[in-house]
Design a protein around this motif. Sequence first.
Motif, PDB file in Angstrom:
ATOM      1  N   THR A  74       0.280   7.142   8.944  1.00  0.00           N
ATOM      2  CA  THR A  74       0.813   8.137   8.018  1.00  0.00           C
ATOM      3  C   THR A  74       2.058   8.795   8.595  1.00  0.00           C
ATOM      4  N   GLU A  75       2.047   9.053   9.910  1.00  0.00           N
ATOM      5  CA  GLU A  75       3.194   9.687  10.554  1.00  0.00           C
ATOM      6  C   GLU A  75       4.449   8.820  10.451  1.00  0.00           C
ATOM      7  N   VAL A  76       4.291   7.513  10.621  1.00  0.00           N
ATOM      8  CA  VAL A  76       5.437   6.607  10.498  1.00  0.00           C
ATOM      9  C   VAL A  76       5.883   6.504   9.045  1.00  0.00           C
ATOM     10  N   LYS A  77       4.955   6.521   8.105  1.00  0.00           N
ATOM     11  CA  LYS A  77       5.335   6.543   6.688  1.00  0.00           C
ATOM     12  C   LYS A  77       6.198   7.771   6.398  1.00  0.00           C
ATOM     13  N   ALA A  78       5.817   8.904   6.983  1.00  0.00           N
ATOM     14  CA  ALA A  78       6.571  10.135   6.750  1.00  0.00           C
ATOM     15  C   ALA A  78       7.972  10.071   7.351  1.00  0.00           C
ATOM     16  N   LEU A  79       8.170   9.232   8.352  1.00  0.00           N
ATOM     17  CA  LEU A  79       9.475   9.065   8.997  1.00  0.00           C
ATOM     18  C   LEU A  79      10.326   7.998   8.318  1.00  0.00           C
ATOM     19  N   SER A  80       9.779   7.360   7.290  1.00  0.00           N
ATOM     20  CA  SER A  80      10.439   6.220   6.649  1.00  0.00           C
ATOM     21  C   SER A  80      11.087   6.621   5.334  1.00  0.00           C
ATOM     22  N   ASP A  81      12.040   5.800   4.889  1.00  0.00           N
ATOM     23  CA  ASP A  81      12.689   6.039   3.601  1.00  0.00           C
ATOM     24  C   ASP A  81      11.943   5.357   2.460  1.00  0.00           C
ATOM     25  N   ILE A  82      11.545   4.101   2.704  1.00  0.00           N
ATOM     26  CA  ILE A  82      10.848   3.338   1.666  1.00  0.00           C
ATOM     27  C   ILE A  82       9.752   2.518   2.334  1.00  0.00           C
ATOM     28  N   ILE A  83       8.543   2.611   1.827  1.00  0.00           N
ATOM     29  CA  ILE A  83       7.461   1.743   2.269  1.00  0.00           C
ATOM     30  C   ILE A  83       7.543   0.444   1.463  1.00  0.00           C
TER      31      ILE A  83
ATOM     32  N   ILE B 204       2.422  14.823   1.979  1.00  0.00           N
ATOM     33  CA  ILE B 204       3.514  14.859   1.001  1.00  0.00           C
ATOM     34  C   ILE B 204       4.724  14.078   1.515  1.00  0.00           C
ATOM     35  N   ALA B 205       5.032  14.222   2.800  1.00  0.00           N
ATOM     36  CA  ALA B 205       6.166  13.494   3.374  1.00  0.00           C
ATOM     37  C   ALA B 205       5.934  11.995   3.333  1.00  0.00           C
ATOM     38  N   ALA B 206       4.716  11.568   3.641  1.00  0.00           N
ATOM     39  CA  ALA B 206       4.389  10.147   3.601  1.00  0.00           C
ATOM     40  C   ALA B 206       4.395   9.616   2.173  1.00  0.00           C
ATOM     41  N   LYS B 207       3.948  10.429   1.240  1.00  0.00           N
ATOM     42  CA  LYS B 207       3.878   9.999  -0.154  1.00  0.00           C
ATOM     43  C   LYS B 207       5.270   9.745  -0.730  1.00  0.00           C
ATOM     44  N   LYS B 208       6.277  10.435  -0.236  1.00  0.00           N
ATOM     45  CA  LYS B 208       7.631  10.232  -0.755  1.00  0.00           C
ATOM     46  C   LYS B 208       8.082   8.789  -0.561  1.00  0.00           C
ATOM     47  N   SER B 209       7.800   8.229   0.616  1.00  0.00           N
ATOM     48  CA  SER B 209       8.227   6.851   0.867  1.00  0.00           C
ATOM     49  C   SER B 209       7.408   5.849   0.052  1.00  0.00           C
ATOM     50  N   LEU B 210       6.141   6.163  -0.190  1.00  0.00           N
ATOM     51  CA  LEU B 210       5.321   5.313  -1.055  1.00  0.00           C
ATOM     52  C   LEU B 210       5.788   5.397  -2.508  1.00  0.00           C
ATOM     53  N   ASP B 211       6.097   6.612  -2.959  1.00  0.00           N
ATOM     54  CA  ASP B 211       6.573   6.790  -4.329  1.00  0.00           C
ATOM     55  C   ASP B 211       7.883   6.051  -4.551  1.00  0.00           C
ATOM     56  N   ARG B 212       8.738   6.061  -3.536  1.00  0.00           N
ATOM     57  CA  ARG B 212      10.023   5.360  -3.660  1.00  0.00           C
ATOM     58  C   ARG B 212       9.798   3.866  -3.853  1.00  0.00           C
ATOM     59  N   MET B 213       8.834   3.299  -3.146  1.00  0.00           N
ATOM     60  CA  MET B 213       8.518   1.893  -3.318  1.00  0.00           C
ATOM     61  C   MET B 213       8.036   1.625  -4.750  1.00  0.00           C
ATOM     62  N   LEU B 214       7.147   2.478  -5.234  1.00  0.00           N
ATOM     63  CA  LEU B 214       6.599   2.261  -6.570  1.00  0.00           C
ATOM     64  C   LEU B 214       7.666   2.420  -7.646  1.00  0.00           C
ATOM     65  N   GLU B 215       8.643   3.298  -7.406  1.00  0.00           N
ATOM     66  CA  GLU B 215       9.749   3.444  -8.352  1.00  0.00           C
ATOM     67  C   GLU B 215      10.603   2.173  -8.399  1.00  0.00           C
ATOM     68  N   MET B 216      10.792   1.564  -7.241  1.00  0.00           N
ATOM     69  CA  MET B 216      11.696   0.422  -7.142  1.00  0.00           C
ATOM     70  C   MET B 216      11.009  -0.906  -7.431  1.00  0.00           C
ATOM     71  N   ALA B 217       9.705  -0.979  -7.212  1.00  0.00           N
ATOM     72  CA  ALA B 217       9.029  -2.278  -7.317  1.00  0.00           C
ATOM     73  C   ALA B 217       7.579  -2.137  -7.730  1.00  0.00           C
ATOM     74  N   GLY B 218       7.284  -1.183  -8.579  1.00  0.00           N
ATOM     75  CA  GLY B 218       5.898  -0.917  -8.951  1.00  0.00           C
ATOM     76  C   GLY B 218       5.183  -2.090  -9.567  1.00  0.00           C
TER      77      GLY B 218
END
Length: 333
Positions: free
Chosen positions: A124-133, A303-317
Motif C-alpha cells: 500500500t505504501e508503494v501504491k501511495a508513492l506511485s502515479d498509476i497502478i 486515500i493516497a494509494a487509492k488515487k493511483s488505483l483510480d487513475r488506472m481504472l480511469e485509463m483502462a477500466g
Amino acid sequence: MNAPNVSLKGLDLLAEIDRLRKERNAVILAHYYQDPAIQDLADFVGDSLDLSRKAAATDADVIAFCGVRFMAETAKILSPQKIVVLPDMAAGCSLEDSCPPDQFKAFREAHPDHIALTYINCSTEVKALSDIIVTSSSAETILAQIPQDQKIIFGPDKNLGGYLKRKTGRDMLLWPGVCIVHEAFSETELLKLRAQHPGAPILAHPECPPHILDYADHVGSTKAILDYALASESDVMIVATEPHIIHQMEKAAPGKTFIGAPGADGNCNCNMCPYMALNTLEKLYLALRDLTPRVEMDEDLRIAAKKSLDRMLEMAGRTVGQGDVGRPIFAGA
C-alpha cells in the motif's frame, strides 16, 4: 498477527466455513493460485484486482481474501467500511518484498522527471508513492495514453516491465524485482517438454523471464491464460504460471490436457507459490471465526494509494478482469 498453524480434528471445516460465511455476512475470495479446495468453496475466483472490485460491489460485511497480503490490502483500499481478513498475514509476495517503500521513495526522488507506473503486486505504501497502478492486463493500454516523451519508472517487476518495453518500444527505468515463482521455470526443461508435445501451445504469464517468454504462443495474466486455453482448439497446452490455475482449466475443459511448465528439476513443485500455500482451510475457518488476522491501514495512506488505483481504472477500466496482453512481439521479430 499470523493465523496459527493448527489442525482442527473432527471439525467439518467446509460446513463450518459455510456457516460462518452466512453468520458473518462474508464473501470469500480465492486467487487462481490458491489450493483447489479453497478455490472450490470461494464465492469468487479470479485475479487480484478483479476480486477486490467484485467484493466491493457486494453488501458483505466481511471479506475473507485467500491470496497474499497486497491483495487483501487492495480489497481494504476499495472497501474501507468492510472488515478484511487474510487467513495468514505471513502470506506475502516476493515482488512486494523486493520494493521497500523507503527505497522506492528515494529512487523516485532521484528521477524527478519520471512518472511511476507500478505493478499492483506492491505494498500500500508503494501504491501511495506511485502515479498509476497497472495490472498485466491494463499496462499496455495505459502506456499507449502516456506521451512518448514522458519518462517512466516501472516497478517492481522487471520481467513484466521488460516485456512491455520489447512489445511497445517504450523506454522505461525498471525496478529490479522478480516473482520467485515465474523465475523458477527452466528453459532447458521447457524445450524438453515441448519436444514431447509437438504443437502444444505454450501459455505464459508476463512475469516470466525473457528466455521463457521467447517460446510463448500466448502471453497474458492468469485470466487471459485461462480464457485462451478454453478457446484454443488445441487439446494439449503447456502452462507457464503457478500451477494451481490448472484446476480451473480442468474444471472448465475436462477434455483437454494442461501441463505445468517445469522448473529446473523437471517438475512443477518449485513453481508453486510458497506464500499462497500458507492459506489453508483451517486458517480460513479461524479467520472467519475470530475475524483476525485483520487488514488495517491509516486512512490518509489508504486515500493516497487509492488515487493511483483510480487513475488506472480511469485509463483502462475495461481491461480489469480481462487480462489479455496478446502474443509476444520481440525486437527483430
